[in-house]
Design a protein around this motif. Sequence first.
Motif, PDB file in Angstrom:
ATOM      1  N   ASP A  97      38.429  45.953  52.021  1.00 33.11           N
ATOM      2  CA  ASP A  97      38.473  44.701  51.341  1.00 33.11           C
ATOM      3  C   ASP A  97      40.031  44.272  50.856  1.00 33.11           C
ATOM      4  O   ASP A  97      41.089  45.447  51.019  1.00 33.11           O
ATOM      5  N   SER A  98      40.376  43.260  50.268  1.00 26.46           N
ATOM      6  CA  SER A  98      41.557  42.743  49.681  1.00 26.46           C
ATOM      7  C   SER A  98      41.587  43.360  48.255  1.00 26.46           C
ATOM      8  O   SER A  98      40.621  43.781  47.758  1.00 26.46           O
ATOM      9  N   ALA A  99      42.761  43.745  47.819  1.00 23.36           N
ATOM     10  CA  ALA A  99      42.991  44.372  46.638  1.00 23.36           C
ATOM     11  C   ALA A  99      42.355  43.582  45.454  1.00 23.36           C
ATOM     12  O   ALA A  99      41.824  44.027  44.615  1.00 23.36           O
ATOM     13  N   SER A 100      42.368  42.223  45.567  1.00 24.05           N
ATOM     14  CA  SER A 100      41.940  41.364  44.547  1.00 24.05           C
ATOM     15  C   SER A 100      40.440  41.336  44.703  1.00 24.05           C
ATOM     16  O   SER A 100      39.831  41.345  43.364  1.00 24.05           O
ATOM     17  N   ALA A 101      39.800  41.202  45.651  1.00 25.29           N
ATOM     18  CA  ALA A 101      38.418  41.535  45.712  1.00 25.29           C
ATOM     19  C   ALA A 101      37.949  42.675  45.248  1.00 25.29           C
ATOM     20  O   ALA A 101      36.921  42.680  44.514  1.00 25.29           O
ATOM     21  N   ALA A 102      38.437  43.765  45.567  1.00 18.88           N
ATOM     22  CA  ALA A 102      38.100  45.160  44.860  1.00 18.88           C
ATOM     23  C   ALA A 102      38.025  45.179  43.558  1.00 18.88           C
ATOM     24  O   ALA A 102      37.305  45.485  42.858  1.00 18.88           O
ATOM     25  N   ARG A 103      39.395  44.594  42.829  1.00 17.39           N
ATOM     26  CA  ARG A 103      39.378  44.694  41.345  1.00 17.39           C
ATOM     27  C   ARG A 103      38.291  43.828  40.721  1.00 17.39           C
ATOM     28  O   ARG A 103      37.672  44.165  39.850  1.00 17.39           O
ATOM     29  N   THR A 104      38.063  42.696  41.337  1.00 15.39           N
ATOM     30  CA  THR A 104      37.049  42.010  40.876  1.00 15.39           C
ATOM     31  C   THR A 104      35.552  42.596  40.697  1.00 15.39           C
ATOM     32  O   THR A 104      34.852  42.606  39.694  1.00 15.39           O
ATOM     33  N   PHE A 105      35.204  43.251  41.948  1.00 18.87           N
ATOM     34  CA  PHE A 105      34.132  43.668  42.176  1.00 18.87           C
ATOM     35  C   PHE A 105      33.831  45.214  41.153  1.00 18.87           C
ATOM     36  O   PHE A 105      32.967  45.130  40.456  1.00 18.87           O
ATOM     37  N   LEU A 106      35.150  45.710  41.010  1.00 16.61           N
ATOM     38  CA  LEU A 106      34.923  46.912  40.119  1.00 16.61           C
ATOM     39  C   LEU A 106      34.776  46.482  38.446  1.00 16.61           C
ATOM     40  O   LEU A 106      34.388  47.010  37.863  1.00 16.61           O
ATOM     41  N   ASN A 107      35.468  45.378  38.354  1.00 19.32           N
ATOM     42  CA  ASN A 107      35.212  44.882  36.931  1.00 19.32           C
ATOM     43  C   ASN A 107      34.090  44.364  36.674  1.00 19.32           C
ATOM     44  O   ASN A 107      33.456  44.648  35.459  1.00 19.32           O
TER      45      ASN A 107
END
Length: 462
Positions: free
Chosen positions: A393-403
């Motif tokens: 995943d991209s970093a931004s997609a991972a952060r959004t998912f974890l949030n």
Amino acid sequence: MRLRAFGVGAVAALAALGLFAAFIGFKGPSSGGGTLLLSLSSRSAGRLGDTQVLIHSARGGWSALAHIGNVTVPAAPETYAAAQADVAPGAYDGLRLAGRDLSAPIRVTAGQVEPVLVTVSGGLPQDVFAGNGAYNSGLLGLQGKLKQLPDFSLTDQDGRILDRSSLVGSIVVLAAFHTTCHDTCPLYTSILYQLRQRVPPAVRLLEVSTDPAADSVVALHDYAVLAGTSWPLLTGSADQLAAFWAPFGVRLSGADSHTNFLGVFDGHGLLHHFETGIPDAGSVPGGLSTMLSSEGMRELRSHGDGWDAAAVADQVRAAADLGNPSAGGGGLAPSFRVDALGGGKIGPADFSGTPLVLNFWATSCLPCRIELPLLQRATTERKVRLLLVDERDSASAARTFLNQVEVSSPVASDPDGAVGRLYGVSVLPVTVFIRADGSVEGKYLGQTDAAILGDHLAALTG
């Protein structure tokens, strides 16, 4: 069969609650059946016209499942939730929509939800991915994150033509070789020979040449007789073989210059696992031992990089969604150090001396939405450290998912899947339990629950 079509409001509500992830263990309908959730996705945004959807079983034939209006189909990893239907428990083998019959094994279990993804291209349905593992693979494939068997037409050792269409729906194990190789190639042939005894006949084994100049049909036939092989050995022109091997980074070769490759592909032709090192073959079949050079004999005696036919058979079962998802432990956990989602570098060494749980996940993994919060709670309660490994995943997609799932555990980024390959990850999620001394206590393929986690965490801390 009771149909409930998803409206835009219902889809938004489910998304807000995170229930698209709740496919494993989610409570099904009170009718005693299971719930089939049908989603659509594509490589690039398109449309699917008005169509009835039917489902087929060997016992009941075709039955109406849903009606889909003229809809926009988003590009992966986004999906369009087309319908939710209550379906009688049992085995089904395909869907019919937009004038096409698409084969796929669909298993519906009472009280549970079965996710089904239909891929769309050019306004027409192309393929069906049923079950969590296949659903995830389908989305990754649409995004180009999984390599795929190319279209091909090559000639075997008996002069017969074999093409891509003959492998549709089959698990495939593919190895690179050439008949003038005197070291690693015979070891790869040996792995396939041993694998033939371990996996069902429906699993297709293939060896494809990397040396078009030397590997004529006659040369392939002589090699097959010497090795006692029962599977196709394929060759073609230099252009054909270069095109076949290009997606996997395998170069055409000659003599003892070659690129090693063994890959396990699922029934959709997507690459789930591969090896490029020296295998632990143990022995070589037939008269192949006479071909081994001194270097080849050294590689045979050395046990190579430790992977053998049994390990490949495990990957075949994972690709086919067969067998027990729980795998034994043993050996030291492979070391890695990669970018951390929060900045800097991270790896198992940062948790040295304490029990550690590694969890491999991705934003396209539906069960991960449920599992990650459970993992965080369970490891916190047991005072065991947790390291999440985000796959591709991209970093931004991972952060959004974890949030969205409210998970704050440390994350290692694995954008090219290299860490996953170290741990033999071919489906998601995968959880690895590591003792304080760095040895692997166990590995679980698929979504865990409180009982599974309790057993493994007790073993780590007991």
